[in-house]
Write a protein that holds these residues in place. Structure first.
Motif, PDB file in Angstrom:
ATOM      1  N   LEU A  93       2.743   6.359   5.192  1.00  0.00           N
ATOM      2  CA  LEU A  93       3.092   7.778   5.164  1.00  0.00           C
ATOM      3  C   LEU A  93       2.436   8.513   6.327  1.00  0.00           C
ATOM      4  CD1 LEU A  93       2.749   8.571   1.368  1.00  0.00           C
ATOM      5  CD2 LEU A  93       4.850   8.449   2.679  1.00  0.00           C
ATOM      6  N   PRO A  94       3.152   9.502   6.867  1.00  0.00           N
ATOM      7  CA  PRO A  94       2.553  10.263   7.966  1.00  0.00           C
ATOM      8  C   PRO A  94       1.366  11.099   7.481  1.00  0.00           C
ATOM      9  CG  PRO A  94       4.643  11.222   7.314  1.00  0.00           C
ATOM     10  CD  PRO A  94       4.506   9.940   6.559  1.00  0.00           C
ATOM     11  N   ASP A 151       0.839  -1.179   0.000  1.00  0.00           N
ATOM     12  CA  ASP A 151       0.000   0.000   0.000  1.00  0.00           C
ATOM     13  C   ASP A 151       0.886   1.245   0.000  1.00  0.00           C
ATOM     14  OD1 ASP A 151      -1.445   2.160   0.856  1.00  0.00           O
ATOM     15  OD2 ASP A 151      -2.696   0.993   2.223  1.00  0.00           O
ATOM     16  N   PHE A 152       0.689   2.038  -1.021  1.00  0.00           N
ATOM     17  CA  PHE A 152       1.539   3.211  -1.210  1.00  0.00           C
ATOM     18  C   PHE A 152       1.465   4.201  -0.045  1.00  0.00           C
ATOM     19  CE2 PHE A 152       1.033   7.630  -3.014  1.00  0.00           C
ATOM     20  CZ  PHE A 152       2.370   7.946  -2.993  1.00  0.00           C
ATOM     21  N   VAL A 153       0.298   4.380   0.501  1.00  0.00           N
ATOM     22  CA  VAL A 153       0.161   5.469   1.464  1.00  0.00           C
ATOM     23  C   VAL A 153       0.095   5.067   2.930  1.00  0.00           C
ATOM     24  CG1 VAL A 153      -0.812   7.208  -0.032  1.00  0.00           C
ATOM     25  CG2 VAL A 153      -2.293   5.492   0.946  1.00  0.00           C
ATOM     26  N   ILE A 177       1.822  14.147   5.204  1.00  0.00           N
ATOM     27  CA  ILE A 177       2.104  13.927   3.778  1.00  0.00           C
ATOM     28  C   ILE A 177       0.813  13.637   3.020  1.00  0.00           C
ATOM     29  CG2 ILE A 177       3.298  12.428   2.150  1.00  0.00           C
ATOM     30  CD1 ILE A 177       5.114  14.377   3.566  1.00  0.00           C
ATOM     31  N   THR A 216     -10.573   2.932   5.876  1.00  0.00           N
ATOM     32  CA  THR A 216     -10.854   3.363   7.255  1.00  0.00           C
ATOM     33  C   THR A 216      -9.785   4.338   7.741  1.00  0.00           C
ATOM     34  OG1 THR A 216      -9.758   1.378   8.046  1.00  0.00           O
ATOM     35  CG2 THR A 216     -12.135   1.315   7.959  1.00  0.00           C
ATOM     36  N   LYS A 217      -8.564   4.144   7.269  1.00  0.00           N
ATOM     37  CA  LYS A 217      -7.506   5.051   7.686  1.00  0.00           C
ATOM     38  C   LYS A 217      -7.796   6.479   7.229  1.00  0.00           C
ATOM     39  CE  LYS A 217      -2.770   6.340   7.130  1.00  0.00           C
ATOM     40  NZ  LYS A 217      -1.464   5.995   7.677  1.00  0.00           N
ATOM     41  N   TRP A 218      -8.215   6.582   5.970  1.00  0.00           N
ATOM     42  CA  TRP A 218      -8.527   7.916   5.438  1.00  0.00           C
ATOM     43  C   TRP A 218      -9.758   8.486   6.117  1.00  0.00           C
ATOM     44  CZ3 TRP A 218      -6.056  10.781   1.433  1.00  0.00           C
ATOM     45  CH2 TRP A 218      -4.912  10.154   0.915  1.00  0.00           C
ATOM     46  N   ARG A 219     -10.735   7.631   6.388  1.00  0.00           N
ATOM     47  CA  ARG A 219     -11.927   8.114   7.086  1.00  0.00           C
ATOM     48  C   ARG A 219     -11.535   8.694   8.442  1.00  0.00           C
ATOM     49  NH1 ARG A 219     -15.660   3.610   9.432  1.00  0.00           N
ATOM     50  NH2 ARG A 219     -13.745   3.407  10.607  1.00  0.00           N
ATOM     51  N   HIS A 239      -0.919  16.662   2.554  1.00  0.00           N
ATOM     52  CA  HIS A 239      -0.274  17.459   1.522  1.00  0.00           C
ATOM     53  C   HIS A 239      -0.879  17.158   0.151  1.00  0.00           C
ATOM     54  CE1 HIS A 239       2.895  20.241   0.665  1.00  0.00           C
ATOM     55  NE2 HIS A 239       3.349  19.495  -0.331  1.00  0.00           N
ATOM     56  N   ILE A 240      -1.045  15.880  -0.138  1.00  0.00           N
ATOM     57  CA  ILE A 240      -1.655  15.502  -1.413  1.00  0.00           C
ATOM     58  C   ILE A 240      -3.086  16.051  -1.478  1.00  0.00           C
ATOM     59  CG2 ILE A 240      -2.422  13.597  -2.891  1.00  0.00           C
ATOM     60  CD1 ILE A 240      -0.178  11.906  -1.735  1.00  0.00           C
ATOM     61  N   PHE A 281      -3.716   4.007  -5.521  1.00  0.00           N
ATOM     62  CA  PHE A 281      -2.846   3.968  -4.348  1.00  0.00           C
ATOM     63  C   PHE A 281      -2.504   2.539  -3.925  1.00  0.00           C
ATOM     64  CE2 PHE A 281      -4.589   8.295  -2.985  1.00  0.00           C
ATOM     65  CZ  PHE A 281      -3.446   8.962  -3.374  1.00  0.00           C
ATOM     66  N   GLY A 282      -3.170   1.567  -4.515  1.00  0.00           N
ATOM     67  CA  GLY A 282      -2.950   0.184  -4.093  1.00  0.00           C
ATOM     68  C   GLY A 282      -3.496  -0.076  -2.707  1.00  0.00           C
TER      69      GLY A 282
END
Lengths: 278, 176
Positions: A14-15, A9-11, A18, A39-42, A21-22, B143-144
Motif C-alpha cells: 500500500l502507498p 503482507d496486508f500493508v 493509505i 523497518t518499513k513503518w519505521r 490514513h489508517i 497486518f500479517g
C-alpha cells in the motif's frame, strides 16, 4: 477469528498515504507505536527534513517545522528535522505530537567537533514571567520540551526558545555536558522539571512556584529554591555524589526544602551522610 | 422524480433512459460473478465511474479482478446505504459486527482500489480501533507483517521511543 496465518503482507504494497490514513485514525499515543511494526513503518515515521542555515535561523526554522505538523495526520509531514547550521553543526528536532518536542543539539555527523564543544562550561537562564513575555513565536504551543546535549554554542538559542514557551508544562534537560549553572524562572504553568545526567551542574536556581514534579539524576548541585513547593512526587538520584567539594550538610537544607512536602519521594543514596565525614 | 434522478446521473450518457436492464452496471468480481448495480452505486466507486466516463458510458460491464464475490456485496451494501443517506452509527456498528479481521482488511483494500472515500475512512477507523492500544506483536499479526528488525535495531528503537515519548507522562499511559 485470530487465525491470521496469511503469508502475504496486508500493508507492504500500500502507498504511504493509505498507511498514513489508517494511522490518522489512531489515538495520538498509539499512532506513534506503529513505528515498531517493521523497518518499513519505521522509515515512514523517520522521514527527515534536512535544512541548512545559520544559528540565528534555528528558532524560525523550528517554528515553521512545528506549524506544518498535523496531529490528526502525523505521517503527512515528516516529524523529524535535521538542521545543519554554521557548517559543522547540526541539531535534530523530533516531534511526538504538536505539544511535545525533542531537541537534540548534539546531532552532528562530525562527532569530534562536538566533543570539543562539550568541554567548555556555560550557563542557562530560562526566564519567563508576566513582565517579560517575549512570545515572538505564537506557534510555539509546546507543553513538553526535551532538551538534549546543549553546549556552550547553543546555550543562547536554547534559552531563547524556552523563554518563548508560555504554555510549557514539562521541561526535561538531559546530558548537557558543560552546563554549570541552570536558572529557571517561570511564573507560568511549569509543573514538571526533569534534569538527568548534566554531570557538571553545580548551581540550580529554581524560581518556579507551580512545580509539582521534580526529578534529578546526577551529582548533587547547590539547589536554590525560591519557593516552597508542594510537590506531588520527587525523585532524587545522587548516586554520583557531590558536584563539588564545598557542599556541607547544612547546604543540603535547601534541597530538603524542595522536597519536604512531596507526597511521593524516591531517593537514591542519601549523600550528605557521607559528606559529614572529615 | 425520474428527472431528479437523471440529473443526478448526468455524467452517465446512458442515464437518459429509465432504470432498466440497459442502465444497470455489471460489476464482475475476481472470481467471475456478475453483480448488477444501479448507476448511482457505480458513481460511488470512483474507479468504476471513471472507467465508465472514459468510454462515454458505452461499456457497462466492469471487471474488478482484485475484488472477490465474497467482498463485493458488502461494498455494494455500504454504497447503497450511503446514497440513501442512511449511514448511521447503528448501521456501521451492525455492518462491522459481521466482519472478521480478514474481511475488514480485504474490504479496506477493495475500498482503496475502488476509491470509495467514505468506506475507506470508515474502514480506516475500524482498523485503527482494532489495533489501538494493542501490543506491537498483535499489530504485526493483525497486518500479517514479519518483524524484520534485528534484535539490536528493535531494542535501539524502543529505547529511542521510551526516551522521547513515554515513561515521562504517566498520566497519558494510565488509561492503557
Amino acid at each position: 477469528m485470530e487465525k491470521d496465518n496469511i503469508t502475504n503482507d496486508f500493508v507492504s504494497n500500500l502507498p504511504k498515504e493509505i498507511l498514513g490514513h489508517i494511522v490518522s485514525f489512531l489515538p495520538n499515543e498509539s499512532s506513534m507505536e506503529t513505528i515498531l511494526i517493521s523497518t518499513k513503518w519505521r522509515d515512514l515515521w523517520n522521514e527527515t527534513i534536512v535544512r541548512y542555515g545559520t544559528k540565528q535561523d534555528i528558532t524560525n526554522v523550528l517554528a515553521k517545522f512545528l506549524t506544518s505538523f498535523d496531529d490528526f495526520d502525523p505521517l503527512k509531514h515528516p516529524r523529524k528535522l535535521q538542521f545543519h547550521y554554521d557548517q559543522d553543526y547540526a541539531l535534530l528536532a523530533t516531534i511526538a505530537n504538536s505539544t511535545k518536542l525533542l531537541l537534540d543539539f548534539n546531532f552532528s555527523p562530525l562527532k569530534k567537533e562536538c566533543n570539543e564543544n562539550t568541554q567548555k562550561h556555560y550557563e542557562l537562564q530560562f526566564k519567563l514571567n508576566e513582565e517579560k513575555k517575549i512570545s515572538y513565536n505564537k506557534c510555539f504551543s509546546l507543553k513538553t520540551l526535551y532538551l538534549k546535549s546543549i553546549s556552550y554554542l547553543t546555550s543562547e538559542v536554547a534559552s531563547s526558545i524556552v523563554s518563548s514557551l508560555d504554555h510549557l508544562e514539562s521541561l526535561v534537560i538531559v546530558s548537557c555536558n558543560g552546563l554549570k549553572s541552570l536558572s529557571i524562572d517561570f511564573n507560568f504553568e511549569l509543573h514538571k522539571l526533569t534534569i538527568l545526567d548534566c554531570l557538571e551542574l553545580k548551581w540550580l536556581h529554581l524560581k518556579t512556584s507551580k512545580l509539582k514534579s521534580f526529578q534529578y539524576r546526577g551529582s548533587l548541585p547547590w539547589i536554590l529554591p525560591e519557593f516552597h513547593f508542594n510537590l506531588s512526587d520527587a525523585i532524587l538520584d545522587f548516586r554520583l555524589g557531590l558536584s563539588c567539594g564545598g557542599i556541607k550538610s547544612k547546604d543540603f537544607d535547601a534541597t530538603l526544602l524542595t522536597i519536604k512536602n512531596s507526597q511521593a519521594l524516591t531517593l537514591c543514596r542519601w549523600t550528605f551522610e557521607i559528606n559529614e565525614m572529615p | 422524480m425520474a428527472e431528479e434522478v437523471s440529473s443526478q446521473m448526468n455524467s452517465l450518457s446512458i442515464s437518459e433512459t429509465n432504470p432498466s436492464s440497459s442502465a444497470t452496471i455489471s460489476l464482475v468480481s475476481g472470481d467471475d460473478i456478475v453483480f448488477k448495480v444501479e448507476p448511482t452505486i457505480a458513481k460511488e466507486m470512483e474507479t468504476v465511474q471513471s472507467f465508465i466516463d472514459e468510454t462515454d458510458g458505452k461499456i457497462t460491464t466492469i471487471p474488478l479482478p482484485n475484488i472477490s464475490s465474497h467482498d463485493l456485496p458488502y461494498v455494494i451494501e455500504y454504497c447503497e446505504k450511503s446514497i440513501a443517506g442512511k449511514i448511521t452509527k447503528e448501521f456501521e456498528a451492525e455492518f462491522v459486527k459481521k466482519l472478521n479481521n480478514e474481511e475488514v482488511k480485504e474490504l479496506f483494500l477493495a475500498a482503496n482500489y475502488l476509491n470509495i472515500k467514505k468506506l475507506l475512512d470508515f474502514l480506516s477507523q475500524v482498523i485503527a480501533d482494532r489495533i489501538a492500544n494493542k501490543s506491537v506483536e498483535y499489530v504485526r499479526r493483525y497486518f500479517g507483517i514479519e518483524n524484520d528488525f534485528t534484535p539490536e535495531e528493535e531494542a535501539k528503537l524502543r529505547e529511542e521511543l521510551a526516551w522521547t515519548f513515554t515513561g515521562v507522562d504517566p498520566d497519558d499511559e494510565d488509561e492503557n
